[in-house]
Scaffold this motif. Sequence first.
Motif, PDB file in Angstrom:
ATOM      1  N   ALA A   1      -8.672 -10.407   1.250  1.00 13.74           N
ATOM      2  CA  ALA A   1      -8.403  -9.142   1.935  1.00 13.74           C
ATOM      3  C   ALA A   1      -9.711  -8.384   2.079  1.00 13.74           C
ATOM      4  CB  ALA A   1      -7.409  -8.306   1.136  1.00 13.74           C
ATOM      5  N   PRO A   2      -9.909  -7.729   3.225  1.00 20.09           N
ATOM      6  CA  PRO A   2     -11.128  -6.937   3.400  1.00 20.09           C
ATOM      7  C   PRO A   2     -11.075  -5.678   2.531  1.00 20.09           C
ATOM      8  CG  PRO A   2      -9.684  -6.631   5.276  1.00 20.09           C
ATOM      9  CD  PRO A   2      -9.053  -7.688   4.416  1.00 20.09           C
ATOM     10  N   ARG A   3     -12.169  -5.384   1.889  1.00 14.82           N
ATOM     11  CA  ARG A   3     -12.233  -4.214   1.002  1.00 14.82           C
ATOM     12  C   ARG A   3     -11.874  -2.931   1.739  1.00 14.82           C
ATOM     13  NH1 ARG A   3     -17.471  -2.812  -2.749  1.00 14.82           N
ATOM     14  NH2 ARG A   3     -16.520  -1.133  -3.945  1.00 14.82           N
ATOM     15  N   ALA A   4     -12.387  -2.787   2.944  1.00  8.25           N
ATOM     16  CA  ALA A   4     -12.146  -1.568   3.712  1.00  8.25           C
ATOM     17  C   ALA A   4     -10.691  -1.424   4.144  1.00  8.25           C
ATOM     18  CB  ALA A   4     -13.047  -1.550   4.943  1.00  8.25           C
ATOM     19  N   GLY A   5      -9.948  -2.517   4.199  1.00  3.55           N
ATOM     20  CA  GLY A   5      -8.558  -2.471   4.661  1.00  3.55           C
ATOM     21  C   GLY A   5      -7.538  -2.283   3.561  1.00  3.55           C
ATOM     22  N   ILE A   6      -7.940  -2.360   2.301  1.00  3.15           N
ATOM     23  CA  ILE A   6      -6.993  -2.246   1.189  1.00  3.15           C
ATOM     24  C   ILE A   6      -6.581  -0.789   1.020  1.00  3.15           C
ATOM     25  CG2 ILE A   6      -6.643  -2.552  -1.279  1.00  3.15           C
ATOM     26  CD1 ILE A   6      -8.614  -4.905  -1.146  1.00  3.15           C
ATOM     27  N   ASP A   7      -5.268  -0.553   1.103  1.00  2.00           N
ATOM     28  CA  ASP A   7      -4.721   0.798   0.954  1.00  2.00           C
ATOM     29  C   ASP A   7      -4.183   1.049  -0.445  1.00  2.00           C
ATOM     30  OD1 ASP A   7      -5.130   1.304   3.684  1.00  2.00           O
ATOM     31  OD2 ASP A   7      -3.173   0.469   4.195  1.00  2.00           O
ATOM     32  N   THR A   8      -3.483   0.043  -0.985  1.00  2.00           N
ATOM     33  CA  THR A   8      -2.734   0.242  -2.215  1.00  2.00           C
ATOM     34  C   THR A   8      -2.871  -0.965  -3.133  1.00  2.00           C
ATOM     35  OG1 THR A   8      -1.094   1.446  -0.887  1.00  2.00           O
ATOM     36  CG2 THR A   8      -0.454   0.841  -3.111  1.00  2.00           C
ATOM     37  N   VAL A   9      -3.017  -0.699  -4.433  1.00  3.83           N
ATOM     38  CA  VAL A   9      -2.947  -1.733  -5.466  1.00  3.83           C
ATOM     39  C   VAL A   9      -1.903  -1.235  -6.457  1.00  3.83           C
ATOM     40  CG1 VAL A   9      -4.175  -3.002  -7.250  1.00  3.83           C
ATOM     41  CG2 VAL A   9      -5.366  -2.375  -5.152  1.00  3.83           C
ATOM     42  N   LEU A  10      -0.728  -1.848  -6.424  1.00  5.99           N
ATOM     43  CA  LEU A  10       0.404  -1.387  -7.224  1.00  5.99           C
ATOM     44  C   LEU A  10       0.352  -1.920  -8.655  1.00  5.99           C
ATOM     45  CD1 LEU A  10       3.097  -1.971  -4.485  1.00  5.99           C
ATOM     46  CD2 LEU A  10       2.114   0.208  -5.164  1.00  5.99           C
ATOM     47  N   ASP A  11       1.113  -1.291  -9.544  1.00  5.07           N
ATOM     48  CA  ASP A  11       1.149  -1.700 -10.944  1.00  5.07           C
ATOM     49  C   ASP A  11       1.740  -3.083 -11.142  1.00  5.07           C
ATOM     50  OD1 ASP A  11      -0.100   0.541 -11.929  1.00  5.07           O
ATOM     51  OD2 ASP A  11       1.772   1.622 -12.294  1.00  5.07           O
ATOM     52  N   ASP A  12       2.543  -3.572 -10.197  1.00  9.40           N
ATOM     53  CA  ASP A  12       3.091  -4.921 -10.314  1.00  9.40           C
ATOM     54  C   ASP A  12       2.170  -5.952  -9.667  1.00  9.40           C
ATOM     55  OD1 ASP A  12       3.509  -4.203  -7.695  1.00  9.40           O
ATOM     56  OD2 ASP A  12       5.657  -4.640  -7.696  1.00  9.40           O
ATOM     57  N   ALA A  13       0.921  -5.572  -9.447  1.00  4.97           N
ATOM     58  CA  ALA A  13      -0.159  -6.429  -8.947  1.00  4.97           C
ATOM     59  C   ALA A  13      -0.031  -6.795  -7.478  1.00  4.97           C
ATOM     60  CB  ALA A  13      -0.315  -7.681  -9.804  1.00  4.97           C
ATOM     61  N   PHE A  14       0.760  -6.059  -6.706  1.00  8.40           N
ATOM     62  CA  PHE A  14       0.795  -6.270  -5.268  1.00  8.40           C
ATOM     63  C   PHE A  14      -0.330  -5.474  -4.621  1.00  8.40           C
ATOM     64  CE2 PHE A  14       5.055  -7.934  -5.845  1.00  8.40           C
ATOM     65  CZ  PHE A  14       5.106  -8.914  -4.872  1.00  8.40           C
ATOM     66  N   VAL A  15      -0.973  -6.089  -3.645  1.00  8.06           N
ATOM     67  CA  VAL A  15      -2.052  -5.459  -2.887  1.00  8.06           C
ATOM     68  C   VAL A  15      -1.564  -5.326  -1.444  1.00  8.06           C
ATOM     69  CG1 VAL A  15      -4.429  -5.699  -2.084  1.00  8.06           C
ATOM     70  CG2 VAL A  15      -3.798  -6.506  -4.355  1.00  8.06           C
ATOM     71  N   GLU A  16      -1.718  -4.140  -0.885  1.00  5.23           N
ATOM     72  CA  GLU A  16      -1.332  -3.891   0.504  1.00  5.23           C
ATOM     73  C   GLU A  16      -2.584  -3.554   1.290  1.00  5.23           C
ATOM     74  OE1 GLU A  16       1.516  -0.753   0.136  1.00  5.23           O
ATOM     75  OE2 GLU A  16       3.075  -2.099  -0.613  1.00  5.23           O
ATOM     76  N   TRP A  17      -2.740  -4.192   2.460  1.00  2.00           N
ATOM     77  CA  TRP A  17      -3.922  -3.949   3.278  1.00  2.00           C
ATOM     78  C   TRP A  17      -3.635  -4.228   4.742  1.00  2.00           C
ATOM     79  CZ3 TRP A  17      -3.137  -8.616   0.951  1.00  2.00           C
ATOM     80  CH2 TRP A  17      -3.376  -9.762   1.691  1.00  2.00           C
ATOM     81  N   ARG A  18      -4.560  -3.782   5.565  1.00  2.00           N
ATOM     82  CA  ARG A  18      -4.544  -4.068   7.007  1.00  2.00           C
ATOM     83  C   ARG A  18      -5.754  -4.938   7.303  1.00  2.00           C
ATOM     84  NH1 ARG A  18      -1.282  -0.866  10.298  1.00  2.00           N
ATOM     85  NH2 ARG A  18      -0.336   0.880   9.194  1.00  2.00           N
ATOM     86  N   ASP A  19      -5.526  -5.976   8.093  1.00  2.32           N
ATOM     87  CA  ASP A  19      -6.649  -6.838   8.454  1.00  2.32           C
ATOM     88  C   ASP A  19      -7.414  -6.250   9.632  1.00  2.32           C
ATOM     89  OD1 ASP A  19      -5.153  -7.445  10.727  1.00  2.32           O
ATOM     90  OD2 ASP A  19      -4.614  -9.449  10.041  1.00  2.32           O
ATOM     91  N   GLU A  20      -8.367  -6.999  10.128  1.00  4.15           N
ATOM     92  CA  GLU A  20      -9.241  -6.519  11.210  1.00  4.15           C
ATOM     93  C   GLU A  20      -8.471  -6.223  12.495  1.00  4.15           C
ATOM     94  OE1 GLU A  20      -9.803  -9.278   9.383  1.00  4.15           O
ATOM     95  OE2 GLU A  20     -11.518  -8.626   8.195  1.00  4.15           O
ATOM     96  N   ARG A  21      -7.315  -6.862  12.681  1.00  2.00           N
ATOM     97  CA  ARG A  21      -6.495  -6.633  13.885  1.00  2.00           C
ATOM     98  C   ARG A  21      -5.481  -5.522  13.692  1.00  2.00           C
ATOM     99  NH1 ARG A  21      -4.075 -12.335  14.291  1.00  2.00           N
ATOM    100  NH2 ARG A  21      -3.922 -11.776  12.126  1.00  2.00           N
ATOM    101  N   GLY A  22      -5.395  -4.954  12.494  1.00  2.00           N
ATOM    102  CA  GLY A  22      -4.461  -3.878  12.213  1.00  2.00           C
ATOM    103  C   GLY A  22      -3.109  -4.352  11.699  1.00  2.00           C
ATOM    104  N   VAL A  23      -2.977  -5.641  11.415  1.00  2.00           N
ATOM    105  CA  VAL A  23      -1.728  -6.198  10.911  1.00  2.00           C
ATOM    106  C   VAL A  23      -1.619  -5.927   9.405  1.00  2.00           C
ATOM    107  CG1 VAL A  23      -0.387  -8.318  10.607  1.00  2.00           C
ATOM    108  CG2 VAL A  23      -1.767  -8.007  12.662  1.00  2.00           C
ATOM    109  N   GLU A  24      -0.449  -5.433   8.969  1.00  2.00           N
ATOM    110  CA  GLU A  24      -0.241  -5.129   7.556  1.00  2.00           C
ATOM    111  C   GLU A  24       0.091  -6.395   6.781  1.00  2.00           C
ATOM    112  OE1 GLU A  24       2.654  -2.092   6.973  1.00  2.00           O
ATOM    113  OE2 GLU A  24       1.569  -0.646   8.200  1.00  2.00           O
ATOM    114  N   HIS A  25      -0.454  -6.476   5.555  1.00  2.00           N
ATOM    115  CA  HIS A  25      -0.211  -7.601   4.662  1.00  2.00           C
ATOM    116  C   HIS A  25       0.132  -7.075   3.286  1.00  2.00           C
ATOM    117  CE1 HIS A  25      -1.910 -10.597   7.434  1.00  2.00           C
ATOM    118  NE2 HIS A  25      -2.761  -9.637   7.748  1.00  2.00           N
TER     119      HIS A  25
END
Length: 93
Positions: A28-52
């Motif tokens: 995941a791109p560092r700049a796209g990471i929005d959230t790191v949850l306590d259950d170890a899920f990482v939420e981010w947007r890639d270069e195209r704006g797609v959420e992961h």
Amino acid sequence: MSVRLPRVAVRLTEDRLEYVGFLLSWSAPRAGIDTVLDDAFVEWRDERGVEHRRQIGLLTRAWEDDGTRFAPRWRWRREGLLRVRHWADARAC
């Protein structure tokens, strides 16, 4: 029969979070990471704006920090998760 599995790792480079898992690896791109949850899920947007949303399996909480023999493992995982959150400058929820 013996099967050797690749090692599991979390790498924090200058601009990417890289997770190497037993069955699945992702980054995941560092700049796209929005959230790191306590259950170890990482939420981010890639270069195209797609959420992961993916989980860092290595840092999931298996045991509570209850003072048992498993407590050091829990503390190690928690410290790693907090390090990832701080590196990404991400929110917790």
